[in-house]
Design an enzyme around this catalytic site. Structure first.
Site, short mmCIF file in Angstrom:
data_model
loop_
_atom_site.label_atom_id
_atom_site.label_comp_id
_atom_site.label_asym_id
_atom_site.label_seq_id
_atom_site.Cartn_x
_atom_site.Cartn_y
_atom_site.Cartn_z
N PRO A 191 0.84 -1.19 0.00
CA PRO A 191 0.00 0.00 0.00
C PRO A 191 0.87 1.24 0.00
O PRO A 191 1.49 1.58 1.00
CB PRO A 191 -0.81 -0.13 1.29
CG PRO A 191 -0.51 -1.49 1.84
CD PRO A 191 0.81 -1.86 1.30
N GLU A 192 0.94 1.88 -1.14
CA GLU A 192 1.65 3.13 -1.27
C GLU A 192 0.59 4.23 -1.44
O GLU A 192 -0.58 3.97 -1.18
CB GLU A 192 2.61 3.08 -2.47
CG GLU A 192 3.56 1.88 -2.41
CD GLU A 192 4.53 1.81 -3.58
OE1 GLU A 192 4.87 2.86 -4.12
OE2 GLU A 192 4.93 0.69 -3.95
#
Length: 294
Positions: A2-3
């Site tokens: 998750p960026e």
DNA sequence: ATCGTGACCTGGCTGC
DNA sequence: TGCAGCCAGGTCACGA
């Protein structure tokens, strides 16, 4: 995984269903996800209403207003998803047992629920009062998609570091929200070798990097993020940006630009992917050639 | 101060 | 089929 685009997608998916809802109770199943005892965490959220859902860097930020019986501030629940964290919404009619690896279960006043699930348990959740939130946020670099984030800021900051540019991009204190996938993708599009020292980039390369980093992040948000394995949106569906990746995870496959072979190298203890022909090490591109890498 | 490395935790994949 | 070894998007602490 998750960026920034994944956190943004999750935040957008939670906004409408959560806004105005009150948190009835919080069940903590994995206390190691918290930095405070679970009783304290629970007390800091019970009977408080959701005023907003946003994002800072890779973190999902839920604003909670004062509860009915208390005056005071808008605090923020900051959710760092780590590598495998998911924030999932449960509709009121879904009775269903909690999924495996559920760490926290937030029950809302309309019968719906918010579930934090994290297989690897690298994620962290905290409730921050305004001043603590400000301090925390100040420790992060600028938002790359903010209007105020200009090429000259990036060029100036890069020029002060000898760090490899890929490591530079991963450092949340320097720029917020960029992780390994999008750092590699942006460098591929800018035709910059990930191991080059940040300060060795030419101003033209800095301008190009600024442009392609923003476009990669925007396109990934439009695609709902990149699902390689763990990431899911708040509704539990996959993001489709994996189809658009040019180098990340494509070791041995042809470069979409020159048909050369993508390679994987080790940089700062983690994988970097590049096309050796399009992203030569050690030398700069000819700045007279005004090609527009995409 | 800056940079690189290893640790954290678990599951899935690969190869023997 | 079973299992050891390796790898993973993130962050943090430590030492050079």
């Amino acid at each position: 995984m998750p960026e920034l685009p994944e956190a943004e997608t999750i935040a957008r998916g939670l906004r409408a269903p959560l806004l105005g809802r009150s948190i009835e109770d919080v069940e903590v199943l994995k206390e190691d996800l918290l930095s405070v005892p679970k009783a304290e965490f629970r007390a800091s959220l019970r009977h408080r209403s959701v005023h907003g859902v946003g994002r800072r860097g890779k973190n999902v930020v839920v604003e909670v207003g004062p509860g009915s019986a208390r005056g005071g501030d808008v605090d923020r629940l900051v959710v760092n998803l780590g590598m495998s964290g998911r924030l999932l919404r449960r509709r009121p009619a879904e009775p269903a047992p909690l999924p495996g690896h559920t760490g926290l279960h937030f029950r809302l006043d309309d019968g719906s629920a918010l579930i934090y699930r994290d297989v690897r348990r690298f994620g962290r959740l905290a409730v921050l009062p305004p001043d603590a939130y400000r301090d925390w946020s100040r420790g992060l670099g600028p938002e790359p998609l903010a209007d105020g984030f200009r090429a000259r800021h990036l060029i100036g900051a890069l020029s002060r570091s000898r760090s490899p540019v890929r490591s530079w991009l991963l450092d949340q204190r320097r720029i917020a929200g960029v992780g390994n996938i999008y750092a590699n993708e942006a460098l591929a599009r800018a035709r910059i070798h990930p191991g080059r020292a940040a300060r060795d980039l030419s101003p033209d390369e800095g301008r190009t990097l600024h442009r392609v980093l923003r476009s990669v992040l925007r396109e990934a948000i439009d695609a709902g993020g990149t699902t390689l394995r763990d990431y899911r949106t708040a509704e539990g569906s996959e993001g489709s940006y994996a189809d658009a990746l040019r180098v990340y995870g494509r070791e041995g496959h042809p470069c979409t630009r020159c048909a050369g072979t993508i390679v994987r190298i080790r940089l700062g203890g983690r994988s970097a992917f590049l096309c050796p022909r399009c992203q030569p090490a050690g030398q700069q591109h000819d700045s007279r050639r005004r090609t527009r890498p995409t």
